[in-house]
Design an enzyme around this catalytic site. Structure first.
Site, PDB file in Angstrom:
ATOM      1  N   CYS A 147      -6.241 -38.466  43.570  1.00 11.35           N
ATOM      2  CA  CYS A 147      -7.476 -38.655  42.805  1.00 11.35           C
ATOM      3  C   CYS A 147      -8.253 -37.352  42.883  1.00 11.35           C
ATOM      4  O   CYS A 147      -8.204 -36.655  43.892  1.00 11.35           O
ATOM      5  CB  CYS A 147      -8.282 -39.797  43.431  1.00 11.35           C
ATOM      6  SG  CYS A 147      -9.832 -40.167  42.579  1.00 11.35           S
TER       7      CYS A 147
ATOM      8  N   ASP B  28     -12.072 -41.635  36.014  1.00 10.01           N
ATOM      9  CA  ASP B  28     -13.225 -42.418  36.460  1.00 10.01           C
ATOM     10  C   ASP B  28     -13.783 -43.273  35.331  1.00 10.01           C
ATOM     11  O   ASP B  28     -14.682 -44.085  35.554  1.00 10.01           O
ATOM     12  CB  ASP B  28     -14.321 -41.482  36.997  1.00 10.01           C
ATOM     13  CG  ASP B  28     -14.121 -41.174  38.474  1.00 10.01           C
ATOM     14  OD1 ASP B  28     -13.276 -41.826  39.111  1.00 10.01           O
ATOM     15  OD2 ASP B  28     -14.811 -40.273  38.993  1.00 10.01           O
TER      16      ASP B  28
ATOM     17  N   GLY C   8     -11.955 -37.015  41.312  1.00 13.34           N
ATOM     18  CA  GLY C   8     -12.961 -37.500  40.377  1.00 13.34           C
ATOM     19  C   GLY C   8     -12.244 -38.147  39.204  1.00 13.34           C
ATOM     20  O   GLY C   8     -12.513 -37.831  38.041  1.00 13.34           O
ATOM     21  N   GLY C   9     -11.302 -39.055  39.500  1.00  5.94           N
ATOM     22  CA  GLY C   9     -10.405 -39.584  38.471  1.00  5.94           C
ATOM     23  C   GLY C   9      -9.230 -38.640  38.325  1.00  5.94           C
ATOM     24  O   GLY C   9      -8.605 -38.235  39.304  1.00  5.94           O
TER      25      GLY C   9
ATOM     26  N   PHE D 158      -6.542 -13.271  41.313  1.00  8.03           N
ATOM     27  CA  PHE D 158      -5.334 -13.367  42.150  1.00  8.03           C
ATOM     28  C   PHE D 158      -4.840 -11.978  42.528  1.00  8.03           C
ATOM     29  O   PHE D 158      -4.769 -11.071  41.693  1.00  8.03           O
ATOM     30  CB  PHE D 158      -4.243 -14.111  41.364  1.00  8.03           C
ATOM     31  CG  PHE D 158      -2.918 -14.217  42.078  1.00  8.03           C
ATOM     32  CD1 PHE D 158      -2.683 -15.246  42.971  1.00  8.03           C
ATOM     33  CD2 PHE D 158      -1.901 -13.282  41.858  1.00  8.03           C
ATOM     34  CE1 PHE D 158      -1.454 -15.359  43.632  1.00  8.03           C
ATOM     35  CE2 PHE D 158      -0.675 -13.386  42.510  1.00  8.03           C
ATOM     36  CZ  PHE D 158      -0.458 -14.424  43.394  1.00  8.03           C
TER      37      PHE D 158
ATOM     38  N   TRP E 257      -6.540 -40.401  48.102  1.00  4.62           N
ATOM     39  CA  TRP E 257      -6.840 -39.012  48.512  1.00  4.62           C
ATOM     40  C   TRP E 257      -7.647 -38.356  47.385  1.00  4.62           C
ATOM     41  O   TRP E 257      -7.089 -37.974  46.367  1.00  4.62           O
ATOM     42  CB  TRP E 257      -5.527 -38.268  48.736  1.00  4.62           C
ATOM     43  CG  TRP E 257      -5.636 -36.886  49.269  1.00  4.62           C
ATOM     44  CD1 TRP E 257      -6.049 -35.765  48.604  1.00  4.62           C
ATOM     45  CD2 TRP E 257      -5.304 -36.461  50.595  1.00  4.62           C
ATOM     46  NE1 TRP E 257      -5.986 -34.683  49.420  1.00  4.62           N
ATOM     47  CE2 TRP E 257      -5.526 -35.077  50.655  1.00  4.62           C
ATOM     48  CE3 TRP E 257      -4.826 -37.110  51.736  1.00  4.62           C
ATOM     49  CZ2 TRP E 257      -5.297 -34.328  51.809  1.00  4.62           C
ATOM     50  CZ3 TRP E 257      -4.601 -36.365  52.874  1.00  4.62           C
ATOM     51  CH2 TRP E 257      -4.842 -34.993  52.910  1.00  4.62           C
TER      52      TRP E 257
ATOM     53  N   GLU F  95     -12.786 -67.416  34.107  1.00  5.17           N
ATOM     54  CA  GLU F  95     -12.357 -66.011  34.194  1.00  5.17           C
ATOM     55  C   GLU F  95     -11.409 -65.810  35.377  1.00  5.17           C
ATOM     56  O   GLU F  95     -10.441 -65.044  35.291  1.00  5.17           O
ATOM     57  CB  GLU F  95     -13.577 -65.099  34.327  1.00  5.17           C
ATOM     58  CG  GLU F  95     -14.358 -64.966  33.025  1.00  5.17           C
ATOM     59  CD  GLU F  95     -15.681 -64.225  33.204  1.00  5.17           C
ATOM     60  OE1 GLU F  95     -16.082 -63.514  32.271  1.00  5.17           O
ATOM     61  OE2 GLU F  95     -16.314 -64.371  34.280  1.00  5.17           O
TER      62      GLU F  95
ATOM     63  N   ASP G  84      -1.029 -34.052  38.065  1.00  2.00           N
ATOM     64  CA  ASP G  84       0.027 -33.087  37.770  1.00  2.00           C
ATOM     65  C   ASP G  84       1.260 -33.382  38.606  1.00  2.00           C
ATOM     66  O   ASP G  84       1.218 -34.174  39.551  1.00  2.00           O
ATOM     67  CB  ASP G  84      -0.471 -31.656  38.019  1.00  2.00           C
ATOM     68  CG  ASP G  84      -1.008 -31.479  39.429  1.00  2.00           C
ATOM     69  OD1 ASP G  84      -0.202 -31.576  40.370  1.00  2.00           O
ATOM     70  OD2 ASP G  84      -2.226 -31.265  39.607  1.00  2.00           O
TER      71      ASP G  84
END
Ligand code: GLA
Length: 756
Positions: free
Chosen positions: A527, A549, A529-530, A281, A478, A615, A535
């Site tokens: 989302c 996932d 990858g799960g 940074f 997203w 079911e 946050d």
């Protein structure tokens, strides 16, 4: 008034219902931190810091004959740089001549009603008009670097937010190599650090460690808050439990690379510094320019971790989530990903939707694979035009048929990425983050678009606006399926390359801000990858986030338990999926899967056409149950009763409505035994003097033998009334729960007119 400035002591007191936060401007003009903890009355806080001559801790030049004061010992609100405090610093700044240094002195302050906002960054809002803001202005006299320390005090919520705004009031350019959002000095006590680590499909595993005489770091350099280390951390008393003890939460409102360091220093003071990760940074601040560091949400409880979690749950739902979906019950959804993966067409999707609609599902989500040349994950990202081979006639005929079933229609997108095999990449290879002269590292065979470039953000805004304007889409998932490497923007000059990862996040936020403002009725689910970007920053745009996932119900117990420390159940995307589970191969009863997914937004991710009649009956009943209990689950107080830490054969958690008239106990056996101890739990959050009865009892064992065995043992639970004090102290014990991963739900209601 929740913020008071006391003279002549020059002490700021920030008060919430149960906490006090105090700072003082010292005789030199530095802003010292004095106290954060349970609410306190009057007293001389400065007396808590007796002067001490500590060798090798430097003294102020102006006071060099008085060796009793040192910047290396005193608790600070925000540190200087290279001026005698050897502990963790909040800032690193150099001027054009390469001189690294800053020392911030008080200039002025202001107390104002309402809550400050941060330009371009998500931050808590104050729609309910309860907050007050304190702005303390400081300045480094040599560089002219100005600092605004911002404090948002939410009295009723027991929350204090902090953020920092910097402005270059000098004549020369400055380089910011590090800008933390906050420093928290806790001068006394013995603390543990609780943090949430993991990996893909195994997010937010709870780890509690004693603070070492060292610096402990929780961080991500991945350009996303990450599966690996969630930005939320807790410092708590060594003795703190769910129900007792002091604990302090620190939650950055940021979704990119972050860093939280905790240092146990020579005199026992604990310093925590949190903010954007400083790896790579460097922000160039020209004269007249400003820079804002992301917000951090602080909360403190002296009633244990359970209470701390409840403070965050409420605050995130009320003051971070926005728009019409903030409190609304989210539709029960069905997602085709684990049902079809990339192999679908209109007819297949309609068949799944028809079956689901008949059982009470309210939203059909079309996942990855509907656009471009996207038959696997090697191509198509960036080409947001519908694939008419799979969906003849485009999206509209499909959407019309879904809507005709009385369902809403949702769609998956991954706007921040580009496949090498895509028209977008062929047209604009320089729009991806890549290092000149090197082959980029690939993740899922895709590259990260350079959202630090305004024209890339514009392009994506146009694509997404067209998608949402031209089609009747009610929901967007997203996604973001790789982390950031090869960080280099082909558009920025050399001296601004250190800004790329943060500018990328500003690009993501501006894109989401535009779309959520323009399409407020659309429900956005985050989302990565799960749960790779779970946050508070993302929650400002997406009130729910796909939690992991890993859809295995037993694995989810651990993942959802870890998530619950900081994040509300209304934010946790959770689905019932097929068995054997696609991630673990495990078999669990359908009811158990539903009990676990109900502690989230609730939905299904399988082809319901493959279920038996019996079911399907279970599914119908589950959906009805969830709809009945959605308020209690979504807005009730959440209690971790027995955690999935392997010490017990079962996991239990509970909801209690705010008015304490209703409660839901959930329990899953994780280690079936031949000769188990009975599962005993004490409920929480009830009215001790009220009378309760069980009005619904669900047993999930997945076999007839098991069901027959349960019947006798459970009758006692549904017979008669229990006082709240009975349930909270004596508790309930369940009979031998027989079968593979059986689960139980007990719904308690107050008995009208009866006193215990
Ligand atoms: C990610 C998401 C999944 C699914 C796939 C599609 O992994 O977490 O739920 O949407 O992408 O490619």
């Amino acid at each position: 008034m929740s913020i008071v400035f006391q003279n002549p002591s020059r002490i700021f007191r920030l008060e919430t219902h149960n906490t006090s936060y105090c700072m003082q401007i010292d005789s030199r003009g530095h802003l010292l931190h004095l106290y954060y903890g349970s609410r306190i009355g009057e007293g001389d806080l400065a007396a808590l810091y007796p002067p001490a001559d500590v060798s090798f801790s430097p003294n102020y030049y102006s006071h060099r004959f008085d060796r009793l004061a040192s910047p290396d010992i005193l608790p600070q609100e925000y540190t200087g740089c290279n001026v005698g405090d050897f502990r963790l610093s909040t800032i690193s700044v150099t001027d054009a001549a390469g001189v690294r240094g800053a020392d911030f002195l008080y200039v002025s302050h202001e107390i104002s009603p309402g809550k400050y906002a941060l330009n371009g960054l998500p931050a808590a809002h104050d729609e309910d008009k309860e907050a007050e803001t304190l702005t303390v202005r400081l300045q480094d006299p040599v560089t002219g670097l100005g600092l605004e320390l911002l404090y948002g005090v939410f009295e009723r919520q027991d929350v204090i937010t902090r953020a920092v705004r910097l402005a270059n009031h000098g004549n020369g350019a400055l380089q910011l190599h590090k800008v933390a959002s906050a420093c928290l000095d806790l001068p006394f006590g013995q603390w543990d650090l609780i943090h949430f680590h993991g990996r893909h499909a195994m997010e937010r595993q709870v780890q509690r460690v004693h603070l070492a005489d060292a610096i402990q770091t929780v961080s991500s350099t991945r350009g996303a808050s990450s599966h690996h280390h969630n930005p939320f951390v807790i410092l708590c008393d060594r003795q703190a439990t769910e129900e007792a003890g002091a604990c302090c939460g620190v939650m950055p409102v940021y979704s990119g690379s972050f860093r939280t360091d905790v240092e146990l220093t020579q005199n026992g003071l604990v310093r925590l510094v949190t903010g954007i990760h400083d790896d790579g940074f460097c922000w160039l601040l020209q004269p007249g320019e400003q820079f804002a560091a992301p917000e951090v949400i602080f909360a403190y409880s002296d009633q244990g971790l359970g209470r701390l979690s409840q403070i965050y749950h409420r605050f995130l739902r009320h003051n971070i989530c926005r728009g019409p979906w903030r409190f609304a019950r989210r539709p029960v959804l069905i997602n085709n990903w684990e049902a079809t993966y990339f192999d679908f067409d209109t007819e297949k999707i309609v068949r799944i939707a028809e079956k689901a609609a008949g059982l009470g599902v309210e939203l059909m989500v079309l996942d990855d694979g509907w656009f471009g040349k996207r038959n696997d994950d090697n191509s198509g990202l960036g080409d947001w035009q519908v694939n008419t081979r799979k969906l003849p006639g485009g999206l509209d005929p499909l959407i019309r048929r879904i809507h005709a079933l009385g369902m809403k229609f949702g769609i998956w997108v991954e706007p921040e990425m580009v496949s090498v095999d895509s028209d977008l990449y062929r047209a604009h290879p320089d729009w991806a983050l890549t290092l000149p002269g090197r082959d980029p590292a690939m993740g899922r065979d895709q590259l990260v678009l350079d959202l630090a470039r305004p024209e890339v953000v514009e392009y994506l805004a146009d694509c997404m606006t067209a998608l949402l304007q031209e089609h009747a889409i009610d929901y967007v998932k997203w996604d973001m399926n790789r982390n950031m490497s090869d960080v280099y923007s082909h558009a920025l000059p050399a001296e601004r390359q250190g800004e790329v990862t943060h500018r990328y996040m500003l690009g993501v936020y501006s894109l989401l801000e535009r779309l959520t403002q323009q399409f407020p009725q659309v429900l956005f689910e985050g989302c990565a990858g799960g749960g790779g970007r779970f946050d508070a920053g993302m929650l400002a745009y997406c009130p729910q986030i796909w939690c992991s996932d890993d859809t295995d119900a037993i694995e989810r117990l651990t993942i959802q338990n870890g998530t619950s420390y900081g994040y509300p159940v209304s934010a946790v995307g959770a689905h019932v999926s097929a068995c054997p589970n696609h991630q673990t191969g495990r078999m669990t009863p359908l009811e158990t899967r539903a009990v676990v997914a109900m502690s989230g937004t609730f939905g299904y991710e399988l082809d319901l056409n493959r279920l038996t009649e019996a079911e399907c009956g279970e599914v119908r009943a589950q959906i009805e149950r969830f709809k009945r209990w959605a308020d209690l689950i979504g807005s009730g107080a959440y209690f971790r009763l027995v955690p999935p830490d392997g010490e017990s054969d079962f996991t239990a958690w509970q909801f209690a409505s705010e008015d304490r008239r209703e409660a839901l106990l959930n329990l899953v056996v994780t280690h079936p035994r031949a000769n188990p101890r009975s599962a005993h739990v004490r409920l929480r959050g009830l009215d001790p003097n009220a009378c309760y009865r069980v009005d619904e009892l669900v047993f999930a064992a997945g076999s007839d033998v098991a069901d027959a065995r349960h019947e006798g043992g459970t009758a006692v639970l549904t017979r008669g009334n229990f006082s709240g004090s009975f349930l909270m102290h004596a508790g309930v014990a369940l009979p031998h729960l027989f079968g593979d991963y059986p689960a139980v739900q007990l719904h308690f209601v107050q008995v009208e007119g009866e006193k215990a």
